[in-house]
Design a protein around this motif. Structure first.
Motif, short mmCIF file in Angstrom:
data_model
loop_
_atom_site.label_atom_id
_atom_site.label_comp_id
_atom_site.label_asym_id
_atom_site.label_seq_id
_atom_site.Cartn_x
_atom_site.Cartn_y
_atom_site.Cartn_z
N PHE A 173 -58.29 -36.66 8.42
CA PHE A 173 -57.98 -37.66 7.39
C PHE A 173 -56.79 -38.51 7.83
CE2 PHE A 173 -56.44 -38.69 2.92
CZ PHE A 173 -57.47 -39.56 2.65
N GLY A 174 -55.79 -37.86 8.44
CA GLY A 174 -54.67 -38.59 9.02
C GLY A 174 -53.68 -39.14 8.01
N TRP A 175 -53.67 -38.56 6.81
CA TRP A 175 -52.86 -39.16 5.76
C TRP A 175 -52.48 -38.09 4.72
CZ3 TRP A 175 -51.09 -44.06 5.87
CH2 TRP A 175 -50.52 -44.58 4.71
N ASN A 176 -51.24 -38.13 4.27
CA ASN A 176 -50.85 -37.31 3.12
C ASN A 176 -50.85 -38.19 1.87
OD1 ASN A 176 -50.28 -34.87 4.53
ND2 ASN A 176 -48.36 -35.79 5.26
N PRO A 177 -51.77 -37.94 0.94
CA PRO A 177 -51.84 -38.78 -0.26
C PRO A 177 -50.60 -38.62 -1.15
CG PRO A 177 -53.81 -37.42 -0.03
CD PRO A 177 -52.83 -36.93 0.98
N SER A 178 -49.94 -37.46 -1.07
CA SER A 178 -48.70 -37.28 -1.83
C SER A 178 -47.78 -36.38 -1.02
CB SER A 178 -48.99 -36.63 -3.19
OG SER A 178 -49.57 -35.37 -2.98
N ALA A 179 -46.47 -36.47 -1.30
CA ALA A 179 -45.50 -35.73 -0.50
C ALA A 179 -45.48 -34.25 -0.89
CB ALA A 179 -44.11 -36.34 -0.68
N ARG A 180 -45.49 -33.39 0.11
CA ARG A 180 -45.27 -31.95 -0.05
C ARG A 180 -44.25 -31.52 1.00
NH1 ARG A 180 -50.66 -31.05 0.02
NH2 ARG A 180 -50.54 -32.81 1.44
N PRO A 181 -43.70 -30.30 0.88
CA PRO A 181 -42.72 -29.88 1.89
C PRO A 181 -43.27 -30.02 3.31
CG PRO A 181 -42.71 -28.34 0.05
CD PRO A 181 -43.85 -29.30 -0.19
N GLY A 182 -42.54 -30.75 4.17
CA GLY A 182 -42.96 -30.93 5.55
C GLY A 182 -44.07 -31.94 5.74
N ARG A 183 -44.57 -32.48 4.61
CA ARG A 183 -45.69 -33.43 4.68
C ARG A 183 -45.37 -34.66 3.85
NH1 ARG A 183 -48.46 -28.21 4.88
NH2 ARG A 183 -49.93 -28.32 6.60
N PRO A 184 -44.54 -35.56 4.39
CA PRO A 184 -44.19 -36.76 3.63
C PRO A 184 -45.42 -37.62 3.36
CG PRO A 184 -43.34 -36.88 5.88
CD PRO A 184 -43.92 -35.52 5.71
N GLU A 185 -45.40 -38.34 2.25
CA GLU A 185 -46.52 -39.22 1.94
C GLU A 185 -46.72 -40.24 3.07
OE1 GLU A 185 -46.33 -40.91 -1.99
OE2 GLU A 185 -47.80 -42.46 -1.47
N GLY A 186 -47.98 -40.50 3.42
CA GLY A 186 -48.28 -41.48 4.45
C GLY A 186 -48.96 -40.85 5.65
N GLY A 187 -48.90 -41.55 6.77
CA GLY A 187 -49.60 -41.11 7.98
C GLY A 187 -49.25 -39.68 8.36
N GLU A 188 -50.26 -38.92 8.75
CA GLU A 188 -50.02 -37.53 9.14
C GLU A 188 -50.77 -37.19 10.43
OE1 GLU A 188 -48.11 -35.30 9.57
OE2 GLU A 188 -48.01 -34.16 7.71
N ALA A 189 -50.07 -36.45 11.29
CA ALA A 189 -50.69 -35.92 12.50
C ALA A 189 -51.39 -34.63 12.12
CB ALA A 189 -49.62 -35.65 13.54
N GLN A 190 -52.71 -34.61 12.23
CA GLN A 190 -53.43 -33.40 11.87
C GLN A 190 -54.07 -32.79 13.11
OE1 GLN A 190 -55.88 -35.03 8.58
NE2 GLN A 190 -55.01 -33.36 7.38
N ALA A 191 -54.13 -31.47 13.12
CA ALA A 191 -54.82 -30.67 14.15
C ALA A 191 -54.06 -30.58 15.47
CB ALA A 191 -56.24 -31.19 14.41
N ILE A 192 -53.06 -31.43 15.70
CA ILE A 192 -52.51 -31.46 17.06
C ILE A 192 -51.48 -30.36 17.32
CG2 ILE A 192 -53.09 -33.86 17.49
CD1 ILE A 192 -50.18 -34.61 17.04
N ARG A 193 -50.79 -29.87 16.30
CA ARG A 193 -49.91 -28.73 16.55
C ARG A 193 -50.77 -27.50 16.84
NH1 ARG A 193 -47.07 -27.05 12.70
NH2 ARG A 193 -48.09 -28.22 11.04
N ALA A 194 -51.88 -27.38 16.10
CA ALA A 194 -52.82 -26.27 16.36
C ALA A 194 -53.44 -26.41 17.75
CB ALA A 194 -53.90 -26.25 15.30
N LEU A 195 -53.86 -27.62 18.10
CA LEU A 195 -54.51 -27.83 19.39
C LEU A 195 -53.54 -27.62 20.54
CD1 LEU A 195 -56.82 -30.86 18.57
CD2 LEU A 195 -57.58 -28.66 19.52
N PHE A 196 -52.28 -27.99 20.34
CA PHE A 196 -51.29 -27.77 21.39
C PHE A 196 -51.10 -26.27 21.61
CE2 PHE A 196 -46.82 -26.98 22.59
CZ PHE A 196 -46.88 -27.51 23.87
#
Ligand code: BES
Ligand code: ZN
Ligand code: ZN
Length: 464
Positions: A432-455
């Motif tokens: 999805f690449g996006w945080n629709p709302s802010a949560r701890p560690g996940r500010p609203e807006g663009g998000e890097a998904q899967a890449i910490r897991a893939l690394f």
């Protein structure tokens, strides 16, 4: 925003306030170990150590003496909860004390929570800095955070400042910083070089926003090759099958796959993982003009299959098809693509979880486990070949959309699978690449998904 704004080196002379993590069951014990006035303060503040509860504790002179941080009942899997702290504590220096089960993840979470997109408006907040815990690999932590910041910055940058040319510049900058060899195939040259689908999707964009295939290669030949492919649709209007305003509003993020692939590449190169890395980004703008591709058009593809356009809004799979066909030609050890490919993926699992597809059971299990460990969740979906007939065309080898509204994320993955040989170990993530709302560690807006897991997964797989 820069990673140096969130960390202090482990050996620092600067004073730092200690943060103690507490689960409700351990609260009494922790309070007993505090000076009586501090314990009294925590009690009178009604601090109960619930989920991400923050309790700053003053010293006798009114200065900040310590911070208590609640783990809630979920203390075994705190995820990115620590990411709340740089948003809630006053400016200053901090260090992690007792109670953090995974200090490395807590440190990453801190930085993920500190992020701000500051390209257009200064972030004039004074920094909240965390002293890097001595036991963790600070260089790797910084590399991971840098990779996430890079991906977020690229996704957050709107299409007027990030077209295919600027995406290529970002890739070239990253490549040169790590001594990788960069190249690109731009505009009409895509036809001569054999990328008709990338050309077709990007044809209607302005001449200074021409479609292109971006590539860089890093690391000595002879190492196992990992090839990363990212969907780089810098803006997705839907094309002639135009999106309604509501659906188009966020489509600057349609290069989220490319952004994440660049972030992952940055992590791999910074940490010098023992692989040869190849990055491929088909970068286009899915625009509308007289020369736009149309529903019903039929194009050849790099793989040789002819493709009928059932819907111009299913453009991501088209540009990926040509890039994946190229990626497959030199038989990589592992082929990974990330793409903001379907709205159906969101219907299935919502914005936070990345559905992924692979035929490799072992890979699927390990990747999902790494994702859980680093709070970067992925969930495997079936590459169910029984749905392949949905992609039948009456005039061409394949249609770019399914004939029914069912299983939209699956049929998109099945479409991609037709452009890759069955011997290749391939993994596709529909992000999805996006945080629709802010949560701890996940500010609203663009998000890097899967890449910490893939690394983490890649590090395990190719551990020297
Ligand atoms: N970029 C979109 C997918 C998307 C939409 C991702 C919203 C995240 C949020 C993609 O190009 C698209 O439009 N896909 C269509 C496919 C359909 C026409 C078969 C979709 O999902 O509706
Ligand atoms: Zn689309
Ligand atoms: Zn798209």
């Amino acid at each position: 925003m820069d990673v140096v704004d969130c960390f202090l080196p482990a050996q620092t002379d600067d004073a730092a306030v200690t943060i103690t993590a507490v689960a409700p069951a351990g609260l009494d014990g922790v309070l007993e170990s505090l000076p009586p006035s501090a314990a009294a303060w925590a009690r009178s503040s009604r601090f109960a150590a619930t989920d991400d509860e923050v309790c700053p504790v003053p010293a006798g002179d009114g200065s900040l003496a310590a911070v208590l941080f609640g783990l809630g009942e979920n203390s075994a899997a705190p995820g990115l909860a620590v990411g709340k702290l740089p948003r809630s504590l006053p400016a200053g220096n901090y260090r992690l004390g007792e109670g953090f089960a995974d200090p490395a993840l807590a440190t990453v979470a801190w930085a993920l929570g500190a992020y701000r997109f500051s390209r257009y408006r200064d972030d004039d907040r004074d920094p909240r800095r965390l002293v890097l815990p001595a036991a963790i690999d600070g260089a790797e932590t910084a590399a991971v955070v840098d990779g996430v910041y890079l991906a977020r910055d690229l996704i957050n940058t709107p299409a007027n400042d990030l077209g295919p040319a600027e995406l290529a510049e970002a890739a070239a900058g990253l490549a040169s910083a790590h001594g990788a060899v960069f190249s690109e195939i731009v505009g009409e040259a895509l036809i001569g070089e054999g990328f008709p689908l990338i050309h077709a999707v990007g044809a209607a964009a302005a001449s200074n926003r021409a479609p292109r295939l971006i590539e860089f290669v890093w690391g000595p030949a002879g190492r196992p090759q990992v090839t990363l492919v990212g969907k780089g649709v810098c803006f997705d209007t839907g094309g002639l099958d135009i999106k309604p305003a509501r659906g188009m509003a966020m489509m600057k993020k349609d290069m989220g796959g490319a952004a994440c692939v660049l972030g992952l590449a940055a992590m791999i190169m910074s940490c010098n993982l023992p692989v040869r890395l190849r990055v491929l980004i088909p970068a286009v703008e899915n625009a509308i003009a007289a020369n736009a591709f149309r529903p019903g058009d039929v194009f050849p593809s790099r793989k040789g299959l002819t493709v009928e356009i059932g819907n111009t809004d299913a453009e991501g799979r088209l540009v990926l098809a040509d890039a994946l066909a190229l990626a497959d030609e030199d038989s990589p050890d592992l082929l990974i693509d990330l793409a903001t490919l379907t709205g159906a993926a969101r219907v299935a699992v919502g914005p936070d979880i990345v559905p992924f597809y692979t035929d490799d059971d072992g890979l699927a299990e390990k990747l999902a486990a790494r994702g859980r460990a680093v709070a970067d969740p992925l969930w495997r979906m079936p590459l169910w070949r029984g749905y392949m007939p949905m992609l039948k065309s009456k005039v061409a080898d394949i249609n770019n959309v399914g004939s029914s509204p069912f299983a939209g994320s699956l049929t998109a993955a099945l479409f991609l699978s037709r452009f890759i040989g069955s011997e290749t170990t391939w993994l596709h993530g529909d992000i999805f690449g996006w945080n629709p709302s802010a949560r701890p560690g996940r500010p609203e807006g663009g998000e890097a998904q899967a890449i910490r897991a893939l690394f983490a997964f890649t590090k395990d797989r190719y551990r020297a």
